[in-house]
Design a protein around this motif. Structure first.
Motif, short mmCIF file in Angstrom:
data_model
loop_
_atom_site.label_atom_id
_atom_site.label_comp_id
_atom_site.label_asym_id
_atom_site.label_seq_id
_atom_site.Cartn_x
_atom_site.Cartn_y
_atom_site.Cartn_z
N SER A 115 0.81 -1.21 -0.14
CA SER A 115 0.16 -0.02 0.05
C SER A 115 0.83 1.28 -0.09
O SER A 115 0.13 2.31 -0.09
CB SER A 115 -0.88 0.01 1.16
N VAL A 116 1.97 1.14 0.14
CA VAL A 116 2.92 2.40 0.39
C VAL A 116 3.71 2.49 -1.06
O VAL A 116 4.24 1.78 -1.64
CB VAL A 116 4.24 2.05 1.68
N SER A 117 3.75 3.83 -1.62
CA SER A 117 4.28 4.25 -2.63
C SER A 117 5.64 4.85 -2.42
O SER A 117 5.80 5.32 -1.39
CB SER A 117 3.33 5.33 -3.50
N MET A 118 6.23 5.05 -3.40
CA MET A 118 7.65 5.89 -3.65
C MET A 118 7.49 7.14 -3.13
O MET A 118 7.95 7.76 -2.63
CB MET A 118 8.41 5.70 -4.81
N GLU A 119 6.27 7.71 -3.63
CA GLU A 119 5.72 9.24 -3.41
C GLU A 119 5.67 9.34 -1.90
O GLU A 119 6.15 10.34 -1.30
CB GLU A 119 4.51 9.46 -4.23
N GLN A 120 5.00 8.40 -1.30
CA GLN A 120 4.64 8.47 0.04
C GLN A 120 6.15 8.42 0.95
O GLN A 120 6.40 9.20 2.07
CB GLN A 120 3.84 7.49 0.74
N ILE A 121 6.97 7.59 0.48
CA ILE A 121 8.58 7.47 1.12
C ILE A 121 9.26 8.69 1.11
O ILE A 121 9.65 9.17 1.81
CB ILE A 121 8.93 6.28 0.60
N ALA A 122 9.06 9.15 -0.06
CA ALA A 122 9.85 10.48 -0.63
C ALA A 122 9.20 11.44 0.58
O ALA A 122 10.09 12.37 1.04
CB ALA A 122 9.62 11.03 -1.88
N SER A 123 7.91 11.75 0.76
CA SER A 123 7.36 12.63 1.39
C SER A 123 7.74 12.60 2.86
O SER A 123 8.00 13.53 3.54
CB SER A 123 5.81 12.70 1.22
N ALA A 124 7.70 11.31 3.20
CA ALA A 124 8.38 10.93 4.57
C ALA A 124 9.64 11.45 5.10
O ALA A 124 10.06 11.67 6.24
CB ALA A 124 7.87 9.46 4.98
N ASP A 181 10.99 13.64 3.32
CA ASP A 181 11.08 15.25 3.22
C ASP A 181 12.16 15.59 1.82
O ASP A 181 12.95 16.40 1.98
CB ASP A 181 11.56 15.91 4.29
N ILE A 182 12.03 14.67 1.02
CA ILE A 182 13.01 14.75 -0.33
C ILE A 182 12.03 14.56 -1.45
O ILE A 182 10.90 13.98 -1.39
CB ILE A 182 14.07 13.78 -0.31
N ALA A 183 12.29 15.11 -2.59
CA ALA A 183 11.58 14.85 -3.88
C ALA A 183 11.77 13.58 -4.31
O ALA A 183 12.88 13.12 -4.07
CB ALA A 183 12.30 15.83 -4.98
N LYS A 184 10.75 13.17 -5.04
CA LYS A 184 10.61 12.00 -5.47
C LYS A 184 11.70 11.55 -6.51
O LYS A 184 12.45 10.47 -6.52
CB LYS A 184 9.24 11.72 -6.47
N PRO A 185 12.14 12.44 -7.23
CA PRO A 185 13.68 12.18 -8.27
C PRO A 185 14.60 11.94 -7.47
O PRO A 185 15.40 10.99 -7.71
CB PRO A 185 13.40 13.25 -9.16
N THR A 186 14.74 12.78 -6.29
CA THR A 186 15.80 12.43 -5.32
C THR A 186 15.87 11.08 -4.73
O THR A 186 16.89 10.49 -4.44
CB THR A 186 15.77 13.64 -4.33
N LEU A 187 14.68 10.63 -4.41
CA LEU A 187 14.49 9.23 -3.88
C LEU A 187 15.23 8.21 -4.75
O LEU A 187 15.85 7.41 -4.50
CB LEU A 187 13.18 8.88 -3.26
N TYR A 188 14.68 8.44 -6.07
CA TYR A 188 14.85 7.44 -7.00
C TYR A 188 16.48 7.55 -7.46
O TYR A 188 17.15 6.56 -7.79
CB TYR A 188 14.39 7.74 -8.55
#
Length: 214
Positions: free
Chosen positions: A39-48, A50-57
């Motif tokens: 149920s958890v998305s990469m977007e949610q992980i990035a938000s938690a 506190d980084i941008a989604k492209p940075t997470l990738y």
């Protein structure tokens, strides 16, 4: 600590990137515990984090790499601590107590890691799953070897080491289902109680003596 969070020189200490990866792994473990891995998305992980989604990738190509990091963090913690006890030459009973204390302590400090490790092994990519399985097997063999050594030294009674190993893991591995972090209960004291049940069982000395004469 050997984790997917970084592959630098351990003697030099973790880099800023290593620390960022470790933070993401820890936050993701918490989210997976609360909401479930699927149920958890990469977007949610990035938000938690506190980084941008492209940075997470930039740090992780996908959620499965984060899952790998959680598994490696947990099993490497267990292996590192048990390896140190073996290096110190602790007795078989103390080796078991230490291992059980580790698991109960990690349920307090790494709750998400524990749940993910026991519930989301099959979601790992096959090659990674095999790597983790080998580490699991090594850890299980350490516990089995401690029980075998205790029997051979006369510290434990003559039991089936495989069955006793499964009993120890049965006590520890599912405790996260009822353990409540932050409840005020002492993980080390709980581990001591469980260890005492393993070492002494339920029977009183009198009943064991009676059974031996029957």
């Amino acid at each position: 600590m050997r984790t997917a969070a970084g592959h630098g020189d351990r003697t030099a200490g973790p880099s800023a990137a290593d620390r960022r990866r470790a933070k993401v792994i820890s936050l993701a473990a918490r989210l997976f515990d609360q909401h479930g891995y699927a149920s958890v998305s990469m977007e949610q992980i990035a938000s938690a984090a506190d980084i941008a989604k492209p940075t997470l990738y930039h740090y992780f190509r996908g959620k499965d790499e984060i899952l790998r990091g959680i598994h490696e963090t947990f099993i490497d913690l267990l292996l590192d601590r048990q390896d140190e006890r073996l290096r110190l030459g602790l007795s078989p009973a103390d080796l078991l107590l230490g291992a059980m204390t580790d698991v109960f302590g990690l349920m307090e400090t790494h709750r998400g890691h524990v749940r993910v490790f026991f519930e989301h092994h099959r979601e790992l990519p096959p090659a990674v799953r095999e790597e983790i399985r080998l580490k699991r097997d090594r850890y299980q063999e350490q516990i089995r070897a401690a029980i075998t050594a205790g029997v051979e030294a006369g510290q434990f009674r003559d039991v089936d080491a495989d069955a006793a190993t499964l009993a120890v893991f049965g006590i520890c591995n599912w405790a996260y289902q009822w353990w409540r972090p932050g409840s005020g209960a002492d993980p080390a004291l709980t581990a001591q109680k469980m260890w005492d049940l393993v070492i002494r069982g339920l029977a009183s000395p009198e009943s064991r003596s009676t059974a031996g004469r029957s």
